[in-house]
Design a protein around this motif. Structure first.
Motif, PDB file in Angstrom:
ATOM      1  N   PRO B  13       0.933  -1.233  -0.054  1.00 15.71           N
ATOM      2  CA  PRO B  13      -0.035  -0.111  -0.021  1.00 15.71           C
ATOM      3  C   PRO B  13       0.838   1.265  -0.133  1.00 15.71           C
ATOM      4  O   PRO B  13       0.344   2.131  -0.692  1.00 15.71           O
ATOM      5  CB  PRO B  13      -0.770   0.040   1.196  1.00 15.71           C
ATOM      6  N   THR B  14       1.826   1.391   0.734  1.00 14.09           N
ATOM      7  CA  THR B  14       2.586   2.562   0.829  1.00 14.09           C
ATOM      8  C   THR B  14       3.149   3.033  -0.354  1.00 14.09           C
ATOM      9  O   THR B  14       3.382   4.238  -0.805  1.00 14.09           O
ATOM     10  CB  THR B  14       3.830   2.535   1.865  1.00 14.09           C
ATOM     11  N   SER B  16       2.058   3.184  -3.257  1.00 11.16           N
ATOM     12  CA  SER B  16       1.261   3.637  -4.189  1.00 11.16           C
ATOM     13  C   SER B  16       1.013   5.139  -3.541  1.00 11.16           C
ATOM     14  O   SER B  16       0.263   5.948  -4.390  1.00 11.16           O
ATOM     15  CB  SER B  16      -0.205   3.078  -4.180  1.00 11.16           C
ATOM     16  N   ARG B  17       1.671   5.551  -2.644  1.00  8.45           N
ATOM     17  CA  ARG B  17       1.571   7.080  -2.147  1.00  8.45           C
ATOM     18  C   ARG B  17       2.447   8.050  -3.192  1.00  8.45           C
ATOM     19  O   ARG B  17       3.338   7.656  -3.805  1.00  8.45           O
ATOM     20  CB  ARG B  17       2.374   7.171  -0.838  1.00  8.45           C
ATOM     21  N   LEU B  24       6.279   7.927  -5.128  1.00 10.30           N
ATOM     22  CA  LEU B  24       7.180   7.501  -4.102  1.00 10.30           C
ATOM     23  C   LEU B  24       8.317   6.573  -4.686  1.00 10.30           C
ATOM     24  O   LEU B  24       7.998   5.676  -5.187  1.00 10.30           O
ATOM     25  CB  LEU B  24       6.454   6.908  -3.063  1.00 10.30           C
ATOM     26  N   TYR B  26      11.140   4.222  -3.100  1.00 13.42           N
ATOM     27  CA  TYR B  26      11.461   3.764  -1.869  1.00 13.42           C
ATOM     28  C   TYR B  26      12.912   2.882  -1.802  1.00 13.42           C
ATOM     29  O   TYR B  26      12.631   1.861  -2.471  1.00 13.42           O
ATOM     30  CB  TYR B  26      10.551   2.931  -1.131  1.00 13.42           C
ATOM     31  N   GLN B  34       9.114  -2.318   3.074  1.00 14.04           N
ATOM     32  CA  GLN B  34       7.713  -2.112   2.976  1.00 14.04           C
ATOM     33  C   GLN B  34       6.796  -3.220   3.364  1.00 14.04           C
ATOM     34  O   GLN B  34       7.401  -4.336   3.191  1.00 14.04           O
ATOM     35  CB  GLN B  34       7.426  -1.500   1.844  1.00 14.04           C
ATOM     36  N   THR B  35       5.835  -3.258   3.625  1.00 16.82           N
ATOM     37  CA  THR B  35       4.848  -4.402   4.073  1.00 16.82           C
ATOM     38  C   THR B  35       3.785  -4.482   3.086  1.00 16.82           C
ATOM     39  O   THR B  35       3.046  -3.901   2.935  1.00 16.82           O
ATOM     40  CB  THR B  35       4.009  -3.845   5.570  1.00 16.82           C
ATOM     41  N   CYS B 361      13.718   8.168  -1.335  1.00 18.25           N
ATOM     42  CA  CYS B 361      13.830   7.917   0.269  1.00 18.25           C
ATOM     43  C   CYS B 361      15.040   7.017   0.157  1.00 18.25           C
ATOM     44  O   CYS B 361      15.179   5.942  -0.285  1.00 18.25           O
ATOM     45  CB  CYS B 361      12.727   7.078   0.823  1.00 18.25           C
TER      46      CYS B 361
END
Lengths: 154, 411
Positions: B13-14, B16-17, B24, B26, B34-35, B361
């Motif tokens: 999910p993260t 898609s930010r 994003l 990462y 990430q999870t 990041c």
């Protein structure tokens, strides 16, 4: 987050052409070494005092643009001030970094450009490094010491 | 066999930010991964369906919770080719290293003994042992590095020659240099000089990224963390030979780890429970089990192949930027996918801030490896690290951000 919020032109000017950056100071009274272990910033700051005034202050070391520029701006601000006044400005800057409105905005000179850094918590320590070093140097001088090392923890 | 990164990415999910309208990117999985939804779902299912304590209830919910917890142990054991009785759940790899330091090193080493570690250890695999050395008076020796960031095994042979080294603590993969250490050869060197010496390996940066067999590696202890291998924070494990755990005294004491308690003493539960005091991290174990399932499904050989290919491209991309220096081995087959680099004239903090402003990041700082930083003559580095959800489309934003930092901070 915008780069311009953090890195104002005044800050970049100090970073590119730092004032009072030098590895030594003739007739220094105090030499302090400060570091931020979390980001790896290291700073040597040397102070010469004449008649209870900051006669000269120089800094040197490794650090990010914020820490180097802030030390440069600080050196301009405190030079020529009496020790008590310099300590008072260091405290005003510290409070500004924690979100307070500065009480002596005009006296902080270019230091006021760092007000926006307060919005970036991980960079506050960078902006404070030079100011905390000069505060420590003055306090060490007042206690009769000629050298002091401080590691800033979280 | 390979996997489809764009499809896999949708499971996180993260990822898609957007940050300030930018995708994003990462590149900090060496710090924390990430999870995926399957992990979130597994933890949610425990809390919303099977919520109860483990190992003691005689009702269905408690049995479900125990199955989740012990099932995760079995999955992790199979994943790293170890005996489930030798899998002790901990809070993280740091706690696993401390367990070894307190329950083995502090009870076996003393004055006249030596412990061997390396110049590239994470503080988690260094401080617990130097702290013990300070209390107990044994000597700590450090294997130096070669020019290209590998362990100097010739120097290691000299360091163990007097036969006083009784313990080795070494990282499997460096979190800064990316170096994959020849743990098997270093273990042989140590045991040739002292056959009873014990070997402890910090596998934090290895297990998420490549196939690991605890049995084949031949170590006595192996530390793992869950949050870098698609799992949740708050769970890790110490993998150990069960017969060694049997001989050891516990680290933490209290509930669940005892067999019997009298007013003036206690006897210990069987391993691995002897080392798991108190109510454990049940939801986190369920999440870690789901992460292990996903990695097993992806196939760790395919994961490693993906990362060698991506690391090859990242090394090429970073090398193409002027004023960028890469730390650590340049041969992608000798290294993991964490790549530390320096941009000449720009402090890592400023590089990281510029990349962050573009949604990229990366980690900046000393990466909890101060002795290594001093050895390299550095205060800090920037580090980009990839994982299963990264692809070549993440490399252009990295390079663009570094170029932007060079322009912005040019003196």
């Amino acid at each position: 987050m915008s780069m311009e919020d953090l890195y104002q032109e005044i800050i970049l000017d100090h970073y590119r052409k730092p004032h009072n950056r030098a590895p030594s100071l003739e007739d220094e009274d105090v030499h302090v070494h400060h570091s931020n272990p979390l980001c790896g910033d290291e700073m040597d700051l040397r102070l010469r005092v004449v008649d209870d005034r900051v006669d000269a202050v120089v800094f040197d070391g490794e650090g990010c643009s914020i820490s180097q520029a802030s030390a440069s701006a600080m050196s301009d601000v405190v030079t020529g001030r009496d020790l008590k006044d310099a300590l008072d400005l260091a405290e005003d800057f510290r409070k500004m970094m924690h979100g307070d409105e500065p009480a002596r905005a005009d006296d902080l000179g270019d230091g006021i450009a760092f007000q926006g850094v307060a919005k970036f918590p991980v960079r506050v320590k960078c902006a404070l490094l030079g100011w905390m070093a000069v505060r420590d140097a003055i306090e060490s001088y007042e206690q009769g010491a000629s050298a002091h090392t401080v590691t800033h923890e979280e | 066999m390979t996997f489809d990164v764009p499809t896999l990415r949708k499971e996180f999910p993260t990822l898609s930010r957007e940050l300030d309208g930018q995708r994003l990117v990462y590149l900090d999985s060496a710090a924390s991964s990430q999870t995926p939804r399957v992990v979130l779902d597994a933890m949610d299912r425990y809390y919303s369906w099977s919520r109860s304590n483990v190992h003691r209830g005689v009702y269905q919910l408690a049995e479900e919770a125990t199955d989740l917890y012990e099932g995760a142990r079995a999955k992790l054991a199979a994943f790293v080719d170890a005996d489930p009785r030798g899998v002790v759940f901990t809070k993280n790899a740091t706690e696993a290293c401390n367990l070894v330091a307190y329950s083995w090193v502090r009870r076996h080493l003393g004055e006249g003994d030596a412990l061997l570690t390396t110049m590239m250890e994470h503080h988690a695999n260094h401080v617990p042992f130097t702290f013990a050395a300070r209390d107990l008076g044994f000597e700590v020796r450090n294997v130096p590095l070669t020019e290209d960031g590998q362990l100097d095994l010739d120097a290691a042979r000299e360091l163990v020659a007097d036969g006083r080294v009784r313990f080795l603590a070494v990282g499997h993969v460096s979190n800064v240099l990316g170096t994959i250490n020849d743990v098997g050869e270093l273990s042989r060197i140590v045991r040739d000089a002292h056959p009873e010496a014990k070997v402890h390996v910090d596998g934090t940066q290895a297990v998420p990224h490549m196939p690991v067999s605890f049995r084949e590696l031949g170590a006595d202890f192996y530390a793992i963390t869950g949050h870098k291998m698609l799992g949740p924070t708050g769970i890790g494990a110490l993998i150990a030979r069960p017969e060694l755990l049997d001989e050891m005294e516990p680290f933490l004491t209290g509930g669940d780890m005892i067999r019997d308690v009298t007013l003036d003493g206690a006897t210990w539960n069987d391993v691995p429970h002897k080392f798991e005091a108190g109510t454990p991290m049940i939801a986190e174990a369920a999440g870690l089990g789901a992460a292990v399932d996903l990695l097993t499904e992806l196939d760790m050989h395919a994961v490693r192949a993906h990362e060698v290919s991506l690391t090859t491209r990242m090394l090429e991309a970073l090398s193409s930027v002027d004023d960028v220096t890469i730390h650590g081995p340049l041969d992608p087959t000798l290294r993991g996918c964490a790549v530390s680099f320096a941009v000449d004239g720009v402090h890592p903090h400023d590089v990281g801030a510029m990349l962050g402003s573009k949604g990229v990041c990366v980690r900046v700082g000393h990466h909890c490896t101060k002795p290594l930083m001093r050895c390299l003559g550095l205060n800090a580095t920037a580090r980009a690290s990839t994982y299963v959800y990264n692809d070549v489309d993440d490399l252009a934003p990295l390079v663009d951000g570094i170029e932007a930092a060079r322009r912005f901070f040019a003196r």
